[in-house]
Design an enzyme around this catalytic site. Structure first.
Site, PDB file in Angstrom:
ATOM      1  N   GLY A 116       0.579  -1.179   0.006  1.00  8.56           N
ATOM      2  CA  GLY A 116      -0.141   0.086   0.024  1.00  8.56           C
ATOM      3  C   GLY A 116       1.336   1.159  -0.339  1.00  8.56           C
ATOM      4  N   GLY A 175       3.051   2.289  -2.448  1.00  6.85           N
ATOM      5  CA  GLY A 175       2.853   2.379  -3.911  1.00  6.85           C
ATOM      6  C   GLY A 175       4.235   2.083  -4.291  1.00  6.85           C
ATOM      7  CB  ALA A 218       8.484   3.706  -6.093  1.00  3.44           C
ATOM      8  CG  ASP A 225       0.123   4.519  -6.242  1.00  6.34           C
ATOM      9  OD1 ASP A 225      -0.912   5.442  -5.567  1.00  6.34           O
ATOM     10  OD2 ASP A 225       0.310   3.770  -5.953  1.00  6.34           O
TER      11      ASP A 225
HETATM   12  O1  PMV Z   1      -1.731  -0.243  -2.451  1.00  3.65           O
HETATM   13  P1  PMV Z   1      -1.227   0.749  -3.668  1.00  3.65           P
HETATM   14  O2  PMV Z   1       0.085   1.280  -3.030  1.00  3.65           O
HETATM   15  O3  PMV Z   1      -1.117  -0.699  -4.446  1.00  3.65           O
HETATM   16  O4  PMV Z   1      -2.017   1.845  -3.928  1.00  3.65           O
HETATM   17  C1  PMV Z   1      -3.248   1.469  -5.137  1.00  3.65           C
HETATM   18  C2  PMV Z   1      -4.277   2.918  -4.662  1.00  3.65           C
HETATM   19  C3  PMV Z   1      -5.273   2.282  -5.965  1.00  3.65           C
HETATM   20  O5  PMV Z   1      -6.709   3.917  -6.036  1.00  3.65           O
HETATM   21  C4  PMV Z   1      -6.224   1.340  -5.097  1.00  3.65           C
HETATM   22  C5  PMV Z   1      -5.320   1.828  -7.326  1.00  3.65           C
HETATM   23  C6  PMV Z   1      -4.616   3.099  -7.957  1.00  3.65           C
HETATM   24  O6  PMV Z   1      -3.961   3.213  -9.459  1.00  3.65           O
HETATM   25  O7  PMV Z   1      -5.124   4.054  -7.906  1.00  3.65           O
END
Ligand code: PMV
Length: 332
Positions: free
Chosen positions: A115, A117, A121, A162
């Site tokens: 979560g 990102g 990165a 992200d």
């Molecule tokens: O959990 P992460 O770091 O992959 O973030 C995902 C964020 C979402 O809003 C759920 C998906 C996106 O592409 O924005």
């Protein structure tokens, strides 16, 4: 020749998931980064080594009659993490019309797929290092766009949130528009008492995005109103951020968490961490990122230490990270 590029991780303060459906989100880069080093090879191969991606799930079986253990890893998670590098090199090569065999080495200062990102990165830093090695200059907007393409190629869908923050860094409001994302800088440097808690993830971002999509196709009106409510929270939060109104920010975090929970992306462990933080004095708390485990944030001015302990008692691990405004860069 060897080039290292790095890009920051992020925390989504407000608006994750809804941003995939065109709503705005508020996101900040953090001071934990992914480093990608790319070195030219004498042949056309691509060799990727990623020795510290902090991916849980290794099984060693020691047989009675054998000295060496049988080693099994959580192969699909390792493969997914590596795909961002492989697609990154491939799409960067397509972007500039040049190709070279390379060795790629990845180093991460944060847990991958939690979560924060890391996939964005990794995508941005890989493309940046590879293009720089090939002598190709790229503007930040184009790098963010290329990073987004890489994420979509691996995950099937992704918002530009992200990759925008991995590329530009800072506290941003990202709004996906038909013509490309609008990226606005919010003029606030730090948010006092922001604590991050981590727990292992049970599901990948791609899987969580699929679940929300399927919920939306079963109940389009109900899910659309949840997405709109999240969009309104983002607007209210931006105003609260700009006037330094922490009490309102905390309340808005709690509402945002409730809405994410109604989309089915939270877990028992995440909820335990979120609620324990509130009982320990946080003004507000929510999951951050795609959910399914991973990270949560708590706004805990002057209560950081009690909130960190509460997160630990609830089975999580506080992460030492703070907001930072350094985007993608080529290292010396
Ligand atoms: O959990 P992460 O770091 O992959 O973030 C995902 C964020 C979402 O809003 C759920 C998906 C996106 O592409 O924005």
């Amino acid at each position: 020749m060897k080039i290292t590029a790095s890009a920051p991780g992020k925390i989504a303060l407000f608006g994750e998931h809804a941003v995939v459906y065109g709503k705005p989100a508020i996101v900040s880069s953090i001071d934990k980064r992914i480093y990608v080093t790319i070195e030219e090879r004498s042949d056309d191969d691509l060799k990727i080594s990623a020795m510290d991606l902090h991916i849980p799930g290794i099984i060693l079986t020691y047989r009675k009659d054998q000295q060496l253990p049988k080693v099994e890893t959580n192969f699909s998670r390792v493969e997914e993490a590596i795909s961002y590098v492989q697609k990154g090199v491939y799409l960067a090569s397509e972007y500039c019309g040049k190709r070279k065999g390379v060795n790629v080495e990845v180093r991460s200062e944060m847990p991958v797929g939690a979560g924060l990102g890391t996939s964005a990165a990794l995508s941005v830093a890989t493309a940046y290092a590879y293009l720089t090695l090939l002598g190709v200059e790229i503007k930040r907007e184009s790098l963010a766009e290329l990073g987004h393409k890489i994420e979509v190629a691996v995950q099937g869908s992704a918002s530009p949130m992200d990759t925008a923050v991995a590329c530009f860094g800072g506290l941003l409001q990202v709004t996906p528009l038909q013509t490309g994302p609008s990226i606005e800088r919010i003029g606030v440097n730090q948010i006092p008492g922001l604590v991050i808690g981590y727990t292992a993830r049970e599901t990948t971002t791609a899987e969580l995005l699929k679940r929300v999509r399927s919920l939306r196709s079963s109940f389009p009106e109900a899910v659309e109103s949840i997405m709109s409510a999240i969009g309104s929270i983002v607007s209210a939060s931006r105003r609260a951020l700009e006037r330094g109104d922490l009490a309102s920010l905390g309340e808005l975090m709690n509402i945002n968490h409730g809405l994410l929970e109604s989309l089915g992306v939270s877990t028992k462990r995440l909820n335990d961490m979120v609620y324990s933080a509130r009982y320990a004095g946080a003004l507000g708390s929510k999951l951050t990122g795609a959910g399914g485990g991973g990270c949560m944030i708590a706004l805990s001015p002057s209560k950081e230490s009690a909130v960190k302990t509460a997160i630990q008692v609830a089975g999580g691990m506080p992460l030492a990270a703070s907001l930072s405004d350094i985007g993608a860069k080529i290292e010396d």
